[in-house]
Design a protein around this motif. Sequence first.
Motif, PDB file in Angstrom:
ATOM      1  N   LEU A   5      53.954  23.330  35.605  1.00 31.19           N
ATOM      2  CA  LEU A   5      54.298  22.582  34.916  1.00 31.19           C
ATOM      3  C   LEU A   5      54.583  22.654  33.584  1.00 31.19           C
ATOM      4  N   ALA A   6      56.482  22.269  33.492  1.00 28.99           N
ATOM      5  CA  ALA A   6      56.931  22.591  32.179  1.00 28.99           C
ATOM      6  C   ALA A   6      57.912  21.031  32.242  1.00 28.99           C
ATOM      7  N   VAL A   7      57.349  20.711  31.089  1.00 25.77           N
ATOM      8  CA  VAL A   7      57.748  18.602  31.190  1.00 25.77           C
ATOM      9  C   VAL A   7      58.677  19.666  29.865  1.00 25.77           C
ATOM     10  N   GLU A  27      48.434  22.268  36.110  1.00 20.85           N
ATOM     11  CA  GLU A  27      48.158  22.827  35.433  1.00 20.85           C
ATOM     12  C   GLU A  27      49.627  22.435  34.443  1.00 20.85           C
ATOM     13  N   THR A  28      50.080  21.328  33.313  1.00 23.07           N
ATOM     14  CA  THR A  28      50.905  21.298  33.106  1.00 23.07           C
ATOM     15  C   THR A  28      51.433  21.774  31.057  1.00 23.07           C
ATOM     16  N   ILE A  29      52.286  21.697  30.868  1.00 25.37           N
ATOM     17  CA  ILE A  29      52.351  22.182  29.362  1.00 25.37           C
ATOM     18  C   ILE A  29      53.726  21.589  28.623  1.00 25.37           C
ATOM     19  N   VAL A  73      57.064  30.222  26.598  1.00 31.78           N
ATOM     20  CA  VAL A  73      56.343  29.645  28.163  1.00 31.78           C
ATOM     21  C   VAL A  73      57.213  28.746  28.929  1.00 31.78           C
ATOM     22  N   LEU A  74      58.221  28.547  28.614  1.00 34.13           N
ATOM     23  CA  LEU A  74      58.927  28.121  30.314  1.00 34.13           C
ATOM     24  C   LEU A  74      59.039  29.336  31.791  1.00 34.13           C
ATOM     25  N   ALA A  80      60.210  23.407  36.639  1.00 34.26           N
ATOM     26  CA  ALA A  80      60.833  22.325  35.391  1.00 34.26           C
ATOM     27  C   ALA A  80      61.028  20.599  35.487  1.00 34.26           C
ATOM     28  N   LEU A  81      60.552  19.724  34.677  1.00 33.36           N
ATOM     29  CA  LEU A  81      61.060  18.229  34.289  1.00 33.36           C
ATOM     30  C   LEU A  81      61.713  18.709  33.745  1.00 33.36           C
TER      31      LEU A  81
END
Length: 420
Positions: A5-7, A27-29, A73-74, A80-81
Amino acid sequence: MSADLAVLGLGHSGLPVAQAAVAAGIETIGYDADEETVAGLNAGRPPADGTITAAGLRRMISRGFRATTDPEVLSHVRTALICAPTSLGPDRALNLDAVRATAHTLASQLRPRTTVVLESAVYPGSTEEILKPLLEEGSGLRAGRDFHLAYSPARLDPGSRRYGYANTPKVIGGLTPACTERAAAFYGQLAAKVVRARGPREAETVKLLETNFRQVNIALVNEMAVFCHDIGVDLWDVIRCAETKPFGFQAFRPGPGVGGHSVSIDPNYLAYRSRSLGYPLRMVELAQEVNGRMPRYVCQRAAELLNEHGKSARGARVLLLGVTYKPDLPDQEGAPAREVALRLKQLGAQLSFHDPYVMEWQVADQPVPRADSLYEAAADSDLTVLLQHHRRYDLQGLAAKAQLLFDTRGASPTGAAHRL
């Protein structure tokens, strides 16, 4: 750096969902274009607005969360939020520049089968009319075919001890049924209940309806506060009795004005958009007008109280208690305290303030002295005005010490202070 996940956008709405995802084992960035924000988070420094605590941020980092300004990294995430901030422009239209910039950044890295969800406050139709074309043009992919696209309104109650991410239902509206289901599958990991809207426009409008429900009802009790004061009725007792009705009534309480990241913004852009259709949303605009008058009314009442006790507002020492927009949080976004202070200064009052969460405070670019000793300051002030009721305030004790206490939140014991 890879993650599930990407925020995108690590502000007041992005950080809470990132925190919930990390807690759920995802797993979040976090991505943000602001280098200072990213550096601070990675160093374990939480934002000053209290969006997340230092302990909460440390737990996120210990579980693998990292923030970055590197858009590459996206390209490695499955979801993707977009939580970019929105605000009102000079013409009262909604400024979506940050959403557009974030969309451009994501589009250059977007890969097939990614799920993209917009959470920023936007006009109904923005997901399809603004975000979708930007993502498609920048990536060469097609929404609904090559990647999934949906909207989900942010539902946050900062500082709440009752409602968090897990027990607040999440509304999802996808571009296609498959988009809705992909987004619902993701949010099902974070929230106990997922509610499917018919589409993105319905989901976008949910946010406006929820916020304007509060705006209109707050305006109603604010107007009732003025009316009841004029006819000598205790509104707080009226509300206490009315809320015993088990149906057809929900209690709202008056105050010195509205603040926060939604209530003071959403009605404005909804009203602006409705006028572009050729008609106003009259109730929304009237509610905004009523609530916008409350800081002025608070100052009027303050001057009247001083006058009744043989003092003029000019030269009076006035202590303001609580300058944040919500109890027990340091966030000052949209708080009415600043306008109240400005109007009191214009009347000639000598101001000081106290807030357990705010060490320095400015009004019109001028610092307002902070009271170090609360009880001594209340005893020395001609008038003490409670603008925000933090739990740390002992109002019974304050009422005993203050020369004159004006409670705009109805939090003091009956008879201990003058109430709004």
